[in-house]
Every structure is written in C-alpha cells, then in structure tokens.
Design an enzyme around this catalytic site. Structure first.
Site, PDB file in Angstrom:
ATOM      1  N   GLU A 164       0.798  -1.225   0.000  1.00 28.63           N
ATOM      2  CA  GLU A 164       0.000   0.000   0.000  1.00 28.63           C
ATOM      3  C   GLU A 164       0.831   1.277   0.000  1.00 28.63           C
ATOM      4  OE1 GLU A 164      -2.811  -0.243   3.223  1.00 28.63           O
ATOM      5  OE2 GLU A 164      -3.735  -2.065   2.465  1.00 28.63           O
ATOM      6  N   GLU A 352      -5.339  -8.748   0.852  1.00 29.35           N
ATOM      7  CA  GLU A 352      -5.995  -8.364   2.119  1.00 29.35           C
ATOM      8  C   GLU A 352      -7.465  -8.065   1.895  1.00 29.35           C
ATOM      9  OE1 GLU A 352      -4.452  -5.058   4.407  1.00 29.35           O
ATOM     10  OE2 GLU A 352      -2.404  -5.742   4.084  1.00 29.35           O
TER      11      GLU A 352
HETATM   12  O1  IFM Z   1      -3.973  -2.951   9.184  1.00 28.91           O
HETATM   13  C1  IFM Z   1      -3.974  -2.544   7.866  1.00 28.91           C
HETATM   14  C2  IFM Z   1      -2.800  -3.122   7.104  1.00 28.91           C
HETATM   15  O2  IFM Z   1      -1.590  -2.806   7.702  1.00 28.91           O
HETATM   16  C3  IFM Z   1      -2.783  -2.590   5.701  1.00 28.91           C
HETATM   17  N1  IFM Z   1      -4.063  -2.735   5.078  1.00 28.91           N
HETATM   18  C4  IFM Z   1      -5.248  -2.344   5.785  1.00 28.91           C
HETATM   19  C5  IFM Z   1      -5.244  -2.981   7.167  1.00 28.91           C
HETATM   20  C6  IFM Z   1      -6.504  -2.581   7.942  1.00 28.91           C
HETATM   21  O3  IFM Z   1      -6.540  -1.206   8.116  1.00 28.91           O
END
Ligand code: IFM
Length: 446
Positions: A164, A352
């Site tokens: 990200e 994710e």
């Molecule tokens: O916790 C975060 C993660 O580090 C990166 N993606 C989103 C998750 C939830 O906010």
C-alpha cells in the site's frame, strides 16, 4: 454455490510492526512507528507496537494454529530495522535467523510464505536522512532487498515489494495520520515517485538472482464514485479515483503517471516530482502478480475547500464496520474488473480483505463474530463472481490472522480471526476462523 478453482490459494495476512513486538530485542533498532507512536495524540488509544501480539515469542503457536485451520498461505512482512539495524551495512544475524525460523514454521505447518519487504516500518535512522524524500533511498532499498534475496530467497514462495504505497505516501506525508506524520502534498507525491521507483529496483534486482518464486506489489485499490449525479460531484470523484488507483497502477503497468492528474495538480500549485529519463524503465518492470487490498468503495462530493482535489469523501448510508468503513462487497468485484480491464495483470491475488468488529470474549472463551463472518462471506462471493467473469484471481488472504496494532487506531480496533487478550497474550480462535476453515476445506461458498 460458487466453486473456486483447484489451484486457488486461501491465506491470511499480517505485518511486522502490527504483530511482532520484541521492539528492542534481537538487535532490532527503532523504526518510524516506534517514534511516531510516542508522540501524544498520534494513536487514538495511546498504545503502540512495542509488544502488540508478541508474535516474536508466539510465532510457533500462531503458525501452528494457522496450519491447523487449513490456511494455505501466510503473509507477513520483514522489519527492515531487525535485519539491518543501521538501515544499511551490517546484517543482524539474529534478525535474519528469526525470519528463517518463521518461514520454516510456515512450511512445517503446510503453508506457503508470502513475504512483504516493506510494510511501512522504515528504520528511523533512514528517516533521519530524509526517508522517502531522499532519492538515495533507492540505493538503501536495493541493499536491503538483496540481503533478503540472498538470505531468504530459497524459501520464500511469494515476494511482495511494498504494501500500500498510498498509505506510506498520502497518509504519511499529506494527512499525517501515519508515520512520519507530515502535511505536504508535494512531499507526498515525491514519496509516491520514490516508492514506485524502489518497487522497480526490487523487481529488477530480483530478476538478476535467478530465483523462481513470483514477485509482485500490493496496492490498496478502491473505486471512488460520485455520491450524486451532479456533474461537479462526478468530476470531483473522478479526481479522487485517479489518486486511489491510476496514480499507483499506471507507473507499475505503464511506466508513467496519469498526465491528466498531474496537470490538475500543477494547476493547484502542487510540485510534481521530476521524472528522469532512466525512471521509465524502472517503473515499468514486469511483475508476476498484482496484489490488491480491498475493503471499501468510496463515495465523494465536490467541496471547494478540500485542497488539492476539491473533493471530499462521504458516507452513503450503507452499513459500516467498527473501522467506520462502509460494507460494499460489490466493490470487490468492481475493483477486480477495473484492474483487469485497464492493466491486464496476468495474475491477481487479493492480498488483504477483512473487517474490524466490536468483538468480545465470552465467559466460555468463544468470540461469536457473526458480523465478520457475514462480511467475509459477501466479499468472498464477490471475488468468486470476478473469477466466473474470467478475471485471473488466484488467491484471497484475510486481514488479519490475529488481532494486532491497527496503526493510528491502536490495539482497540480488532481485525483478527483470532482474539488476543493483550494482558495475558492468550489466543482465542474466533468463530470466523472456524468458518473460514470450512470454506477453505470445501473450496466453495454458498
Ligand atoms: O492494518 C492494515 C494493514 O496494515 C494494511 N491494510 C489495511 C489494514 C486494515 O486497516
């Protein structure tokens, strides 16, 4: 019933600062989050990742539990300052050995290891030299990733260069919600450019090693739609949509930045990064898979006070999770369609997806997180729909395996499928973990 392909991989994702703890053990030095969390007001509940869920001491137990649940891929990240305490130079054997043991345990428990090389925890000593503002970071990153390839290369199954970059740059340098906590949009754009170049460096270096595992990047992508059909809202949402998606996908897949967006930003007085001739080649380096993190579709309206985009995100009345994020499962299919139609990645992994819920531990040791199960159910179905449309989605990882340190929200915001009692460090599998196990075993969802 949606059936998933035989080679589809079900996993879970985590990140070093959020789970590891052991912040001053085994030779690890401070990262930018160690500094940021110590500044009063930065973290909603005043907590930090010094201990978090103490994966540093509990990794064997956690990975056993993950293996027993039938998970097929375990994604985690490396703490740069655990491996190179001075950011560059001397390698910390203890740090490398820790990650070797983690990977061995992942394999021993029947899972594949997906390794993120940068999940936001820059060594503080490199921040002191300018961090992502300093182009020398390309050399620092080159050194760091080569240490990882040399030391762990034979055993890693998937490499993820960065997690990200939107958050590192926009949240770290513009909104200031994340470390290092700056508020300058021109700086944020420079950080974007250096992050994208560093990603290119990591891929280029990797190809030289001859290692066979796949390498990709994880982007948090989400469509930004107008909240109304007023033309001003439509244009405003389109600008934020470019910031969320094209700003990161274009360099990775096309080797350049979206012209329209940069022209607009220049009109607003933003300094856009200088792109050198040699940059295009680094930016466009071919990856093996695109990792997509997706949680929420965003909606926006025109707002002349919101510089630089004259656009502001709003809620549109959908149910929300404990993270105050709207539940928008159809957005999962839509973002997969967007990525595939515009950039044609050969392979996509949803690296994710998950929900923060107001979980509580019952007297009987159970956590009945039916709202998380419902959330995951809807989103997994949406992934299945994309696969049925012919989009090459090859894996799906739930964020997160266990509760952990949720950045600016601290330990209070729980995303895990395993409940962690932070006082005792005892783990309690939630109902969602049992449910996810059954989905994995069946490889299909109703
Ligand atoms: O916790 C975060 C993660 O580090 C990166 N993606 C989103 C998750 C939830 O906010």
């Amino acid at each position: 019933m949606i059936k998933f392909p035989k080679d589809f991989e079900w996993g879970t994702a985590t990140a070093s600062y959020q789970i590891e703890g052991g912040f001053h053990e085994g030779g690890r030095t401070d990262g930018i989050w160690d500094r940021f969390t110590r500044i009063p007001g930065n973290i909603a509940d005043g907590t930090n990742g010094d201990i978090a869920c103490d994966f540093y001491h509990h990794y064997e137990e956690d990975l056993k539990l993950a293996g027993e649940a039938g998970l097929q891929v375990y994604r985690f990240s490396i703490s740069w300052s655990r491996v190179l305490p001075d950011g560059t130079g001397a390698v910390n054997r203890e740090g490398i050995d820790f990650y070797k043991k983690v990977i061995a345990k992942i394999h021993e428990n029947g899972m594949k290891a997906a390794v993120t090389m940068y999940h936001w925890d820059l060594p503080q000593c490199l921040q002191d030299r300018g961090g992502w503002m300093n182009r020398e970071i390309l050399e620092w990153f080159r050194e760091y990733v080569n240490v990882l390839y040399a030391e762990l290369g034979e055993s890693v199954d998937y490499w993820i260069t960065e997690n990200e970059p939107f958050c590192t740059s926009i949240l770290g340098y513009w909104t200031g919600e994340h470390a290092p906590g700056f508020h300058d949009y021109s700086m944020a754009l420079l950080a974007v450019h250096h992050l994208m170049l560093a990603h290119g460096v990591a891929v280029k270096e990797y190809r030289k090693t001859g290692l066979k595992a796949e390498i990709g990047i994880t982007l948090n992508l989400n469509r930004v739609y107008p909240a109304t059909d007023d033309p001003k809202d439509v244009e405003a949402a389109a600008r934020l949509d470019m910031q969320s998606n094209a700003l990161f996908c274009d360099p990775v897949f096309k080797g350049c930045y979206p012209r329209e967006l940069f022209d607009y930003l220049v009109e607003q007085g933003v300094t856009v990064p200088e792109i050198r001739e040699e940059d295009a080649e680094l930016l466009g380096n071919k990856i093996d898979f695109l990792g997509i993190n997706m949680y929420e579709t965003h909606y926006a309206i025109y707002d002349k006070e919101s510089w630089p985009y004259q656009a502001r995100e709003v809620k549109t009345g959908r149910p929300i999770t404990d993270a105050n994020w709207q539940v928008t499962p159809e957005g999962m299919t839509e973002i997969l369609e967007f990525a595939y139609e515009n950039y044609h990645p050969e392979k996509i992994i949803v690296t994710e997806n998950g929900a923060a819920c107001n979980d509580w531990l019952q007297e009987n040791g159970k956590v009945e997180d039916t709202n998380r199960i419902e959330f995951l159910h809807q989103y997994i179905k949406a992934v299945g729909k994309a696969i049925e449309e012919g989009i090459p989605v090859k894996g799906y990882y739930v964020w997160c395996f266990c509760d952990n340190f949720e950045w600016a929200y601290g330990l209070a915001r729980r995303f895990g499928m395993v409940y962690v009692d932070y006082k005792t460090q005892k783990r309690y599998p939630k109902e969602s973990l049992h449910w996810y196990s059954r989905v994995i075993a069946a490889n299909e969802i109703e």
